[in-house]
Design an enzyme around this catalytic site. Structure first.
Site: not given
Ligand code: TYM
Length: 331
Positions: A111, A194, A197
């Site tokens: 992040k 992977k 979203k």
């Protein structure tokens, strides 16, 4: 009976990664265990959704849980923010979660890289909130995909540390669970990592995507110019498509295309067409049910209320006991 807890962040539509990594196990586990499945709307606040998006996203996940086959008569389905005991346990656990270990978490480091302008404290302590969700019901099994494995290790660390600090074997150790031997990682369509979203809408196939949308997304998936030697190792973007095929197609179909690849006769267009059709078939029953359930506001309200009551019964018992262990006393 063992207790099971798992949740999915309310960031909108659920995709095949969520389904095969987690929900498929939820549906099976509800018959065998004492299950709590929740919608992680507190976790979703790290990305600052608008109030109207937040509610719509929570509703979407609730609808899709039910459409995928989670039965509110068997499992407790609840919205995380309906259970304020979660936030209280999160606060207690934060007192012995350390900066160094939180900064080392892979999801936090990701992040920091992907949203450098919004590295808030909620992101840093995200694994603590997740541990609170699990420990709140003193769960031992947590059905999740491979990407959550490190978070489960942290949940064990926080639970054990609490037990040691207060010299009380209160929290059992929770472990990531999948009915098959390994945790699952469903790849995305972008030829890299992977399905997820945050990698963009074209990387995911949603449970609610129409057949046309699925065909379009799969046909755009990244491929290479084809094998040049027999039995050549597949590059990652091709391996990803085969991995997806392994999940949604029959063994015969998979082997058919694998043979074509190994003999350098493969046409990726054909493989993609087959993959898209098999994804459409796999998701059809859920897609139909989503349309039906999303219209039924009174049913959704009833499920959420009933779930909140049941989850709070278990959560408030834990909080009462923990308060006593910590040493809070009434005058
Ligand atoms: P989230 O919302 O990112 O994903 C929900 C579940 O779907 C799984 N998953 C995948 N599995 C395999 N392949 C993929 N490509 C894939 N993408 C997603 C995830 O592993 C997860 O099981 N932090 C959690 C939500 C959460 C939670 C919890 C889970 C909050 N509290 C307590 C378990 C217990 C998350 O963000 O998952």
């Amino acid at each position: 009976m063992e207790t099971v807890v798992s949740g999915i962040r309310s960031t909108g539509k659920l995709h095949l990664g969520n389904y095969y990594g987690a929900i498929q196990n939820f549906v099976k586990m509800q018959h065998e265990y004492n299950c709590y499945f929740f919608i992680a709307d507190l976790h979703s606040l790290t990305t600052h959704p608008t109030p109207s998006d937040l509610h719509g996203n929570v509703k979407q996940v609730l609808v899709e849980y039910l459409a995928a086959g989670i039965d509110p008569e068997k499992a407790t389905i609840y919205v995380q923010s309906d259970v304020p005991e979660t936030a209280e346990l999160y606060l207690y656990l934060n007192m012995n979660a350390y900066l160094g270990e939180l900064e080392r978490s892979t999801s936090f480091k990701d992040k920091v890289r992907t949203q450098p302008d919004n590295v808030n404290a909620g992101l840093l302590t995200y694994p603590v909130l997740m541990a609170a969700d699990i420990l709140l019901h003193r769960a031992t099994k947590v059905p999740v995909g491979k990407d959550q494995e490190q978070h489960l290790e942290m949940a064990r660390t926080f639970g054990n540390r609490f037990n040691r600090l207060y010299n009380h074997e209160y929290f059992p150790e929770p472990y990531a669970f999948n009915f098959s031997d390994n945790l699952v990682k469903i790849p995305g369509l972008d030829g890299k990592g992977k399905m997820g979203k945050s990698e963009g809408e074209s990387n995911v196939v949603n449970l609610s995507d129409t057949p046309e949308v699925i065909r379009k997304k799969v046909l755009k998936a990244v491929t290479d110019s084809g094998p040049t030697a027999e039995n050549q190792e597949k590059p990652v973007e091709i391996q990803n498509l085969f991995d997806l095929m392994k999940v949604v197609s029959s063994v015969d179909t998979y082997e058919h295309f694998d043979n074509l690849y190994n003999t350098c006769q493969i046409r990726y267009g054909d493989l993609k067409k087959q993959l898209a059709e098999d994804m459409i078939i796999a998701t059809a029953p859920i897609r139909e049910k989503i349309k039906e359930i999303e219209q039924d506001s009174s049913y959704l309200r009833q499920v959420a209320r009933h779930g909140a009551i049941k989850a709070r019964e278990s959560a408030s018992k834990t909080i009462r006991e923990i308060r006593e262990i910590i040493g809070f006393k009434n005058f």
